[in-house]
Design a protein around this motif. Structure first.
Motif, short mmCIF file in Angstrom:
data_model
loop_
_atom_site.label_atom_id
_atom_site.label_comp_id
_atom_site.label_asym_id
_atom_site.label_seq_id
_atom_site.Cartn_x
_atom_site.Cartn_y
_atom_site.Cartn_z
N LEU A 21 0.83 -1.21 0.00
CA LEU A 21 0.00 0.00 0.00
C LEU A 21 0.86 1.25 0.00
O LEU A 21 0.50 2.27 -0.60
N LEU A 22 2.00 1.18 0.68
CA LEU A 22 2.90 2.34 0.69
C LEU A 22 3.45 2.61 -0.72
O LEU A 22 3.57 3.76 -1.13
N ARG A 23 3.75 1.55 -1.43
CA ARG A 23 4.24 1.75 -2.80
C ARG A 23 3.15 2.39 -3.67
O ARG A 23 3.42 3.30 -4.46
N GLU A 36 3.54 8.27 3.26
CA GLU A 36 3.40 7.64 4.58
C GLU A 36 2.26 8.28 5.36
O GLU A 36 1.49 7.58 6.03
N ASP A 37 2.16 9.59 5.27
CA ASP A 37 1.04 10.25 5.95
C ASP A 37 -0.28 9.79 5.36
O ASP A 37 -1.26 9.54 6.07
N LEU B 22 11.49 0.20 -0.61
CA LEU B 22 10.73 1.06 0.30
C LEU B 22 10.22 0.22 1.46
O LEU B 22 9.62 -0.82 1.25
N ALA B 23 10.47 0.67 2.65
CA ALA B 23 9.99 -0.07 3.82
C ALA B 23 9.05 0.82 4.62
O ALA B 23 9.24 2.03 4.68
N VAL B 24 8.06 0.22 5.18
CA VAL B 24 7.11 0.98 5.99
C VAL B 24 7.76 1.29 7.33
O VAL B 24 8.33 0.42 7.98
N ASP B 25 7.65 2.54 7.72
CA ASP B 25 8.17 2.96 9.01
C ASP B 25 7.44 2.17 10.12
O ASP B 25 6.22 2.22 10.19
#
Lengths: 175, 282
Positions: A21-23, A36-37, B22-25
């Protein structure tokens, strides 16, 4: 369904799906910090409606992400004095200088697209949604999705190394 | 292979490679899971948040242009004369400066409750002009406030006895997650305080604000003020966010027992403290 089960399902969903989902969020916005927000806000919203989202959490969260990305873009248009941040290119350090240049080119090319075009190509070609599903999610016609896709690809063609005139290659055959 | 498939492959090949690392914080996941766990505990307690929040309304009015105070929707008004936004949550009025605007209600839809706990809540979400800073505020009253205050198990709390405004007070600092909010439990006599004449600095990263020490308070003013300080290492390791801890939770208990929970994004604890103290004492 028991509350504890719901909680467990949500936890599992967050842990398992957050990277993907972040990607998606990063591509929708073209910026990792904002992404991220966006993802956090989306997940909190999904949590509040988990009893509905649990039927298809991926689709539900994707819709929330797209809506929030749209709101984000609208706020930026409304407050032009707030400069759009540069893509957070250093968030993950590329291994080589050429990799950095590639990333710069890729994300910048994506960022240069109008919001609707960017959302359309991300949904179509990153999330692998059909034209109909993309149209439904974006609230427009299938024809609009096709024309928007075409315009976006014209801009992205050079960074994606796409042929100028795409050709159908040997569908159904192995050579 | 169809054209769509060609494009899809190219898209995944180019962007997939670039985004693969990319990694999630972990802080992000921790905040989300913790907030959800808190909701679930409230459900188990039978808090009727979904209904209460919706009934109370929340919402929003962007900074309006005009003269004088303009009635907003459900407790949120825009006052052009003061060039700010006034938020009224369960009779508690908070005045925010220009540049902030309402954007959404904070409504927790928790699904079916086992029984009605009682109480009210009302929320609002504010965002600054840059869209970098936001405040999610929820005011709780009655049994639901007690439940909210008690959701964190005692074992996780770090209790600090101190003095606020010359009165004994207890601060419950809880959570080992990246967000570490504090709940200030006021002394019963604090309801009579109209002015904070003196204070003993709280054992926190930042002392009580001057504006909070000297402001005139109504009978609904807070007796205590706590700002959560994120644990070391929770600040994001990204270029633009490294300087600030992104997520801060703040709990304020008012003399009448109402509880204001604030989750902020993009602000340091000091910034949160300034904004909230000014908002409450304006």
């Amino acid at each position: 369904m028991a509350v504890t089960r719901l909680g467990s399902d949500f936890d599992e969903f967050v842990v398992a799906r957050s990277p993907a989902l972040l990607r998606t969020a990063t591509l929708l916005l073209g910026d990792r910090t904002d992404a991220e927000d966006l993802l956090q806000t989306a997940l909190l919203r999904v949590a509040r409606h988990w009893s509905k989202a649990i039927e298809n959490p991926d689709a539900y969260t994707r819709r929330v992400l797209v809506n929030l990305a749209h709101d984000h873009a609208r706020r930026r248009r409304r407050h032009p004095e707030s400069p759009a941040p540069e893509p957070d290119l250093m968030a993950v350090q590329p291994a080589t200088e050429s990799a950095f240049e590639d990333r710069t080119e890729l994300l910048c090319a994506l960022r240069e697209l109008p919001d609707r075009q960017r959302a359309t190509v991300v949904l179509r070609f990153w999330e692998d949604l059909s034209v109909a599903d993309t149209a439904s999610l974006l609230g427009c016609s299938e024809g609009t999705v096709k024309s928007t896709t075409s315009k976006a690809l014209a801009h992205l063609r050079h960074v994606l190394d796409l042929p100028t005139v795409p050709t159908a290659i040997g569908a159904g055959h192995d050579h | 292979m169809t054209t769509d498939e060609q494009i899809r492959d190219a898209f995944h090949a180019r962007f997939g490679t670039e985004l693969a690392d990319l990694a999630v914080d972990p802080a992000l996941v921790a905040v989300v899971r913790r907030r959800y766990a808190r909701q679930q505990r409230l459900v188990l307690l039978g808090a009727p948040l979904g209904v209460a929040a919706l009934a109370a309304g929340s919402i929003l009015a962007a900074n309006a242009v005009g003269s004088g105070a303009v009635s907003g929707i459900n407790g949120l008004t825009s006052n052009a004369a003061q060039s700010g936004v006034s938020v009224t949550l369960l009779n508690h009025r908070l005045q925010f400066p220009a540049g902030w605007s309402g954007s959404a209600g904070t409504v927790m839809n928790l699904g079916p409750a086992t029984h009605h706990l009682g109480g009210k809540d009302q929320g609002a979400k504010l965002m600054d002009r840059s869209a970098r800073m936001s405040l999610g505020m929820s005011m709780f009253r009655g049994p639901i406030a007690t439940a909210e205050r008690a959701v964190v198990p005692a074992a996780e709390r770090k209790r600090i006895t101190t003095t606020i405004a010359g009165l004994p007070a207890v601060i419950d600092q809880f959570g080992t997650s990246p967000v570490c909010p504090m709940s200030v439990v006021h002394a019963p006599a604090a309801a009579t305080v109209k002015r904070l004449i003196s204070h003993t600095p709280l054992p926190m990263r930042s002392a009580l604000l001057k504006s909070l020490r000297t402001a005139r308070f109504s009978k609904l003013s807070p007796a205590g003020f706590g700002v959560g300080v994120p644990q070391p290492g929770c600040a994001r390791a990204t270029k633009s966010a490294a300087a600030l801890p992104d997520h801060v939770s703040t709990a304020i208990t008012f003399p009448d027992g109402d509880l204001l929970m604030v989750d902020s994004i993009g602000m340091s604890p000091t910034q949160v403290e300034h904004v909230l103290a000014d908002a409450i004492s304006s």
